[in-house]
Motif scaffolding. Structure first.
Motif, PDB file in Angstrom:
ATOM      1  N   ASP A  11       0.594  -0.488   0.413  1.00  0.00           N
ATOM      2  CA  ASP A  11       0.277   0.225  -0.162  1.00  0.00           C
ATOM      3  C   ASP A  11       1.190   1.595  -0.192  1.00  0.00           C
ATOM      4  O   ASP A  11       0.527   2.192  -1.202  1.00  0.00           O
ATOM      5  CB  ASP A  11      -0.820   0.303   0.965  1.00  0.00           C
ATOM      6  CG  ASP A  11      -2.053  -1.458   0.841  1.00  0.00           C
ATOM      7  OD1 ASP A  11      -1.977  -1.219   0.238  1.00  0.00           O
ATOM      8  OD2 ASP A  11      -2.544  -1.328   2.151  1.00  0.00           O
ATOM      9  N   ARG A  87      -4.408  -5.127  -0.400  1.00  0.00           N
ATOM     10  CA  ARG A  87      -5.610  -5.992   0.174  1.00  0.00           C
ATOM     11  C   ARG A  87      -6.978  -5.930  -0.533  1.00  0.00           C
ATOM     12  O   ARG A  87      -7.615  -7.130  -0.803  1.00  0.00           O
ATOM     13  CB  ARG A  87      -5.047  -5.825   1.549  1.00  0.00           C
ATOM     14  CG  ARG A  87      -5.960  -7.204   2.256  1.00  0.00           C
ATOM     15  CD  ARG A  87      -5.448  -6.888   3.933  1.00  0.00           C
ATOM     16  NE  ARG A  87      -5.936  -8.519   4.484  1.00  0.00           N
ATOM     17  CZ  ARG A  87      -4.610  -8.874   5.476  1.00  0.00           C
ATOM     18  NH1 ARG A  87      -4.315  -7.529   6.094  1.00  0.00           N
ATOM     19  NH2 ARG A  87      -5.058 -10.187   6.070  1.00  0.00           N
ATOM     20  N   GLU A  88      -7.601  -5.146  -0.150  1.00  0.00           N
ATOM     21  CA  GLU A  88      -9.235  -4.883  -0.455  1.00  0.00           C
ATOM     22  C   GLU A  88      -9.040  -4.980  -1.611  1.00  0.00           C
ATOM     23  O   GLU A  88     -10.383  -5.875  -2.153  1.00  0.00           O
ATOM     24  CB  GLU A  88      -9.147  -3.639  -0.259  1.00  0.00           C
ATOM     25  CG  GLU A  88     -10.900  -3.327  -0.417  1.00  0.00           C
ATOM     26  CD  GLU A  88     -11.576  -1.896   0.002  1.00  0.00           C
ATOM     27  OE1 GLU A  88     -12.164  -1.626   0.263  1.00  0.00           O
ATOM     28  OE2 GLU A  88     -11.131  -1.219   1.260  1.00  0.00           O
ATOM     29  N   GLU A  91      -8.628  -9.044  -2.892  1.00  0.00           N
ATOM     30  CA  GLU A  91      -8.819 -10.272  -2.076  1.00  0.00           C
ATOM     31  C   GLU A  91     -10.704  -9.866  -2.604  1.00  0.00           C
ATOM     32  O   GLU A  91     -11.455 -10.756  -2.967  1.00  0.00           O
ATOM     33  CB  GLU A  91      -9.444  -9.460   0.038  1.00  0.00           C
ATOM     34  CG  GLU A  91      -8.565  -9.912  -0.115  1.00  0.00           C
ATOM     35  CD  GLU A  91      -7.704 -11.234  -0.081  1.00  0.00           C
ATOM     36  OE1 GLU A  91      -8.423 -12.150  -0.090  1.00  0.00           O
ATOM     37  OE2 GLU A  91      -7.072 -11.480   0.887  1.00  0.00           O
ATOM     38  N   HIS A  92     -11.179  -8.488  -2.953  1.00  0.00           N
ATOM     39  CA  HIS A  92     -12.146  -8.902  -3.640  1.00  0.00           C
ATOM     40  C   HIS A  92     -12.523  -9.524  -4.494  1.00  0.00           C
ATOM     41  O   HIS A  92     -13.204 -10.284  -5.449  1.00  0.00           O
ATOM     42  CB  HIS A  92     -13.129  -7.121  -4.226  1.00  0.00           C
ATOM     43  CG  HIS A  92     -13.215  -6.552  -2.552  1.00  0.00           C
ATOM     44  ND1 HIS A  92     -15.009  -6.955  -2.342  1.00  0.00           N
ATOM     45  CD2 HIS A  92     -13.255  -5.394  -1.889  1.00  0.00           C
ATOM     46  CE1 HIS A  92     -15.408  -6.239  -1.944  1.00  0.00           C
ATOM     47  NE2 HIS A  92     -14.110  -5.016  -0.790  1.00  0.00           N
TER      48      HIS A  92
END
Length: 172
Positions: A11, A87-88, A91-92
């Motif tokens: 990030d 990550r967001e 993972e989605h």
């Protein structure tokens, strides 16, 4: 290095690079070389396991839609890019590739979707730190074929049916 630290590095480098994948890879190498070789290997294991996890037919179809067709090498670079998104989004995407239609802001097929250099950042950092090539990570061998239900990526109807939101937003 744990999973939280892995994603924090991803990030922070993406944000500092303002989304430029090449710059992100350079920043990642720079930051990894500030760690010890064992931490770099842990980072590499985290990256490789996510890279293998993203080997899915639905994600290949998503890349195909987003980039108007991709070879297997381009799909490899897309998976690196996907990890680089954080990550967001990652993972989605691995849970529902069609969700990329909801989370990708300002996707530009000329600039986005290709971050092959991210896949080599840990190797480069390890070599800079130690003077030798990174040893085997000890991870299970990646499957030859993507997981999930295969589909003909050149069949627009099948792509639109499999990933309707992505199709409508980027090709519809």
């Amino acid at each position: 290095m744990d999973e939280t630290e892995f994603w924090a590095l991803i990030d922070s480098t993406r944000e500092d690079a303002e989304g430029d994948p090449e710059e992100q890879a350079e920043l990642l190498i720079e930051r990894l070389t500030q760690l010890d070789p064992d931490a770099v290997m842990f980072f590499a294991r985290h990256f490789e396991s996510r890279y293998n996890r993203a080997s899915q037919w639905d994600l290949w179809a998503a890349a195909w839609i987003l980039l108007d067709g991709v070879s297997d090498d381009a799909f490899d670079a897309f998976r690196c890019w996907l990890i680089g998104q954080g990550r967001e989004i990652f993972e989605h995407a691995v849970h529902d590739a069609d969700s990329l239609a909801d989370v990708l802001e300002g996707f530009d097929e000329e600039l986005d979707g290709d971050a092959e250099d991210l896949g080599y950042a840990a190797d480069e950092a390890y070599e800079q730190l130690t003077g030798v090539i990174m040893p085997d990570l000890g991870l299970p061998e990646a499957p030859e074929d993507p997981s999930g239900v295969a589909l003909d990526l050149e069949d627009d109807e099948a792509l639109a049916e499999r990933l309707p939101k992505l199709w409508d937003r980027f090709r519809g």
